[in-house]
Design a protein around this motif. Structure first.
Motif, PDB file in Angstrom:
ATOM      1  N   ALA A  18     102.881  -0.196 -25.236  1.00 33.98           N
ATOM      2  CA  ALA A  18     102.044   0.889 -24.749  1.00 33.98           C
ATOM      3  C   ALA A  18     100.667   0.345 -24.399  1.00 33.98           C
ATOM      4  O   ALA A  18     100.195  -0.628 -24.986  1.00 33.98           O
ATOM      5  N   ALA A  19     100.019   0.953 -23.428  1.00 32.79           N
ATOM      6  CA  ALA A  19      98.704   0.493 -22.998  1.00 32.79           C
ATOM      7  C   ALA A  19      97.738   1.662 -23.004  1.00 32.79           C
ATOM      8  O   ALA A  19      98.114   2.800 -22.760  1.00 32.79           O
ATOM      9  N   ARG A  20      96.473   1.349 -23.259  1.00 34.49           N
ATOM     10  CA  ARG A  20      95.444   2.373 -23.272  1.00 34.49           C
ATOM     11  C   ARG A  20      94.457   2.093 -22.155  1.00 34.49           C
ATOM     12  O   ARG A  20      94.122   0.949 -21.872  1.00 34.49           O
ATOM     13  N   THR A  21      93.966   3.160 -21.568  1.00 30.35           N
ATOM     14  CA  THR A  21      92.998   3.015 -20.498  1.00 30.35           C
ATOM     15  C   THR A  21      91.622   3.439 -20.985  1.00 30.35           C
ATOM     16  O   THR A  21      91.491   4.318 -21.836  1.00 30.35           O
ATOM     17  N   SER A  22      90.603   2.778 -20.443  1.00 26.66           N
ATOM     18  CA  SER A  22      89.228   3.144 -20.762  1.00 26.66           C
ATOM     19  C   SER A  22      88.623   3.952 -19.627  1.00 26.66           C
ATOM     20  O   SER A  22      87.402   4.108 -19.546  1.00 26.66           O
ATOM     21  N   VAL A  23      89.462   4.480 -18.713  1.00 35.20           N
ATOM     22  CA  VAL A  23      88.976   5.257 -17.584  1.00 35.20           C
ATOM     23  C   VAL A  23      88.251   6.504 -18.090  1.00 35.20           C
ATOM     24  O   VAL A  23      88.749   7.228 -18.943  1.00 35.20           O
ATOM     25  N   THR A  24      87.048   6.727 -17.573  1.00 36.86           N
ATOM     26  CA  THR A  24      86.257   7.893 -17.929  1.00 36.86           C
ATOM     27  C   THR A  24      86.405   8.952 -16.849  1.00 36.86           C
ATOM     28  O   THR A  24      86.256   8.669 -15.660  1.00 36.86           O
ATOM     29  N   GLN A  25      86.672  10.163 -17.267  1.00 34.65           N
ATOM     30  CA  GLN A  25      86.903  11.255 -16.323  1.00 34.65           C
ATOM     31  C   GLN A  25      85.581  11.755 -15.759  1.00 34.65           C
ATOM     32  O   GLN A  25      84.622  12.028 -16.488  1.00 34.65           O
ATOM     33  N   GLY A  26      85.516  11.854 -14.434  1.00 35.74           N
ATOM     34  CA  GLY A  26      84.306  12.318 -13.781  1.00 35.74           C
ATOM     35  C   GLY A  26      84.218  13.829 -13.718  1.00 35.74           C
ATOM     36  O   GLY A  26      85.178  14.531 -14.026  1.00 35.74           O
ATOM     37  N   PRO A  27      83.061  14.359 -13.304  1.00 40.88           N
ATOM     38  CA  PRO A  27      82.909  15.817 -13.143  1.00 40.88           C
ATOM     39  C   PRO A  27      83.925  16.349 -12.141  1.00 40.88           C
ATOM     40  O   PRO A  27      84.319  15.632 -11.212  1.00 40.88           O
ATOM     41  N   PRO A  28      84.359  17.594 -12.292  1.00 40.02           N
ATOM     42  CA  PRO A  28      85.402  18.132 -11.404  1.00 40.02           C
ATOM     43  C   PRO A  28      85.015  18.050  -9.934  1.00 40.02           C
ATOM     44  O   PRO A  28      83.885  18.358  -9.546  1.00 40.02           O
ATOM     45  N   LEU A  29      85.976  17.619  -9.127  1.00 41.98           N
ATOM     46  CA  LEU A  29      85.797  17.501  -7.682  1.00 41.98           C
ATOM     47  C   LEU A  29      86.596  18.620  -7.019  1.00 41.98           C
ATOM     48  O   LEU A  29      87.794  18.763  -7.266  1.00 41.98           O
ATOM     49  N   ASP A  30      85.938  19.414  -6.194  1.00 35.73           N
ATOM     50  CA  ASP A  30      86.599  20.564  -5.574  1.00 35.73           C
ATOM     51  C   ASP A  30      87.385  20.113  -4.350  1.00 35.73           C
ATOM     52  O   ASP A  30      86.908  20.178  -3.217  1.00 35.73           O
ATOM     53  N   ASP A  66      98.725   2.892 -10.526  1.00 37.33           N
ATOM     54  CA  ASP A  66      97.662   3.203 -11.476  1.00 37.33           C
ATOM     55  C   ASP A  66      96.271   3.065 -10.873  1.00 37.33           C
ATOM     56  O   ASP A  66      95.316   3.694 -11.355  1.00 37.33           O
ATOM     57  N   PHE A  67      96.118   2.241  -9.837  1.00 33.99           N
ATOM     58  CA  PHE A  67      94.802   2.112  -9.216  1.00 33.99           C
ATOM     59  C   PHE A  67      94.387   3.416  -8.553  1.00 33.99           C
ATOM     60  O   PHE A  67      93.250   3.877  -8.724  1.00 33.99           O
ATOM     61  N   ALA A  68      95.279   4.027  -7.794  1.00 32.24           N
ATOM     62  CA  ALA A  68      94.959   5.315  -7.178  1.00 32.24           C
ATOM     63  C   ALA A  68      94.732   6.385  -8.243  1.00 32.24           C
ATOM     64  O   ALA A  68      93.822   7.225  -8.114  1.00 32.24           O
ATOM     65  N   MET A  69      95.531   6.367  -9.304  1.00 29.43           N
ATOM     66  CA  MET A  69      95.382   7.363 -10.353  1.00 29.43           C
ATOM     67  C   MET A  69      94.052   7.189 -11.086  1.00 29.43           C
ATOM     68  O   MET A  69      93.356   8.174 -11.377  1.00 29.43           O
ATOM     69  N   ALA A  70      93.681   5.959 -11.392  1.00 30.52           N
ATOM     70  CA  ALA A  70      92.407   5.715 -12.071  1.00 30.52           C
ATOM     71  C   ALA A  70      91.238   6.140 -11.190  1.00 30.52           C
ATOM     72  O   ALA A  70      90.261   6.738 -11.669  1.00 30.52           O
TER      73      ALA A  70
END
Length: 390
Positions: A18-30, A66-70
């Motif tokens: 299993a792998a963990r990501t350190s991606v931080t979620q940005g403010p909502p984009l409309d 995963d690049f597009a998803m991140a």
């Protein structure tokens, strides 16, 4: 177990941990987002025999998709529909498992085209009710099979400021390398003057003829304009690159947005659609990160040295000597195997490109082992001078 770097090149590759990501979620984009993840990736040979191109492993525990998803998560995309088609099973498991936590309930939707989609634009047409239900005045179209780092929020802001109906994300490449892409010319205001899909003789950029401006397969559309382009044109649009974008260019309604420089000082975007490109792009991540990896995975876990890569579940003993080689997921390399030194021997058992990349899969190794076993079984016994077994 790990792989040591070039001083001790060949070791055992990582397991499917299993792998963990350190991606931080940005403010909502409309914005409503459509991720096109149905590519078969035939130029990746046996790596996509039973899996789609976006699902191919990259730099250890990452997958190309995963690049597009991140990028989407960092940019604040909260509503996304993923259109799959070819061999979608692993993506339908992987995407909710690794990325579902970043989307609200029903925010990440997957739709399998069952070989119904006739092109990228047709995939948007067939999923239009879901796209409209996501709301927003713009639709973000994403490709799932490139390696890059991008803020989709900056792209969306530039689109809104431009007044264009569609904005195309672009990068620049040497003209000789542009034949496999959509190639365009733009004026100093960023308006697209011409667009050619995969031209045999790509036009150079205005003022820089040795380079070409190419589409990254990433677009922002005004939703109302896209709906009209998909449903109200006399000729049905099947593909964005062949049909929709040229139509927008002809109407003077298309603009470009150039990918900005990354940490290295240069923009980094790679189409990893061939074995050579897939291997070389991963080598870019051995000593540095030209783009942020979605899931941290040390190079010592997947780099074999000598330009070779081990994919998840592959086993490579110390006695093997592999050069410019991709070891497919789960392949068990036998002791003493040598690749990359004898092109004829490589091509006899494995897939070898004209540029020298060798692909090893377990099926190829099994055929090689079976041939060796047959040869041993039919070799006549040795006799001494008295006619007895030696």
């Amino acid at each position: 177990m790990t792989i040591h770097l070039p001083a001790q090149p060949n070791r055992i590759s990582l397991s499917r941990a299993a792998a963990r990501t350190s991606v931080t979620q940005g403010p909502p984009l409309d914005v409503a987002a459509l991720l096109l993840a149905g590519g078969k990736g035939t130029r990746l040979e046996d790596l996509t025999a039973s899996d789609s191109k976006p699902a191919v492993p990259f730099a250890g525990t990452n997958r190309i998709v995963d690049f597009a998803m991140a990028n989407a998560v960092r940019s604040g995309v909260r509503r996304m529909l993923v259109a799959t088609q070819y061999a979608p099973r692993s993506l339908h498991h992987h995407l909710p498992t690794r990325w579902g936590q970043f989307f609200p309930q029903a925010g990440l939707m997957l739709r399998d085209g069952h070989e119904r989609y006739l092109g990228t634009a047709d995939a948007a047409r067939q999923t239009w009710p879901e796209i409209e239900a996501m709301g927003g005045d713009q639709v973000l179209i994403l490709a799932a099979d490139h390696v890059y780092d991008m803020d989709y929020g900056a792209l969306l802001a530039a689109h809104r400021a431009s007044g264009a109906a569609v904005t195309v994300a672009v990068d620049t490449v040497p003209r000789a390398e542009a034949r496999g892409f959509g190639v365009m010319q733009a004026d100093d205001r960023g308006r697209i003057l011409s667009f050619l899909e995969k031209p045999a003789d790509p036009p150079g950029m205005i003022g820089q003829r040795d380079r070409a401006m190419v589409s990254m397969g990433i677009y922002v559309f005004d939703r109302a304009w896209l709906r009209e382009a998909l449903f109200d044109r006399p000729v049905e649009a099947l593909d964005f690159g062949h049909d929709v974008i040229p139509d927008a260019v002809a109407r003077g309604m298309a603009a470009v947005w150039q990918l900005p420089a990354g940490p290295s000082g240069d923009a980094y975007w790679r189409d990893v659609g061939t074995l050579d490109a897939l291997r070389r792009a991963q080598l870019d991540f051995v000593t540095a990160e030209p783009a942020r990896l979605p899931f941290a995975c040390p190079a010592s876990d997947w780099y074999l040295g000598r330009g070779s890569i081990a994919m998840p579940g592959a086993v490579v003993p110390e006695s093997a000597r592999l050069i410019c080689t991709l070891v497919a997921p789960g392949a068990q390399v036998p002791a003493g195997l040598v690749t990359g030194e004898n092109p004829d021997e490589d091509a006899r058992w494995f897939t070898r490109t004209a540029a020298g990349t060798v692909l090893i899969t377990q099926a190829m190794l099994d055929r090689r082992a079976a041939h060796a076993q047959i040869r041993r079984s039919v070799t006549p016994p040795l006799f001494n001078s008295r006619g007895l077994h030696a």
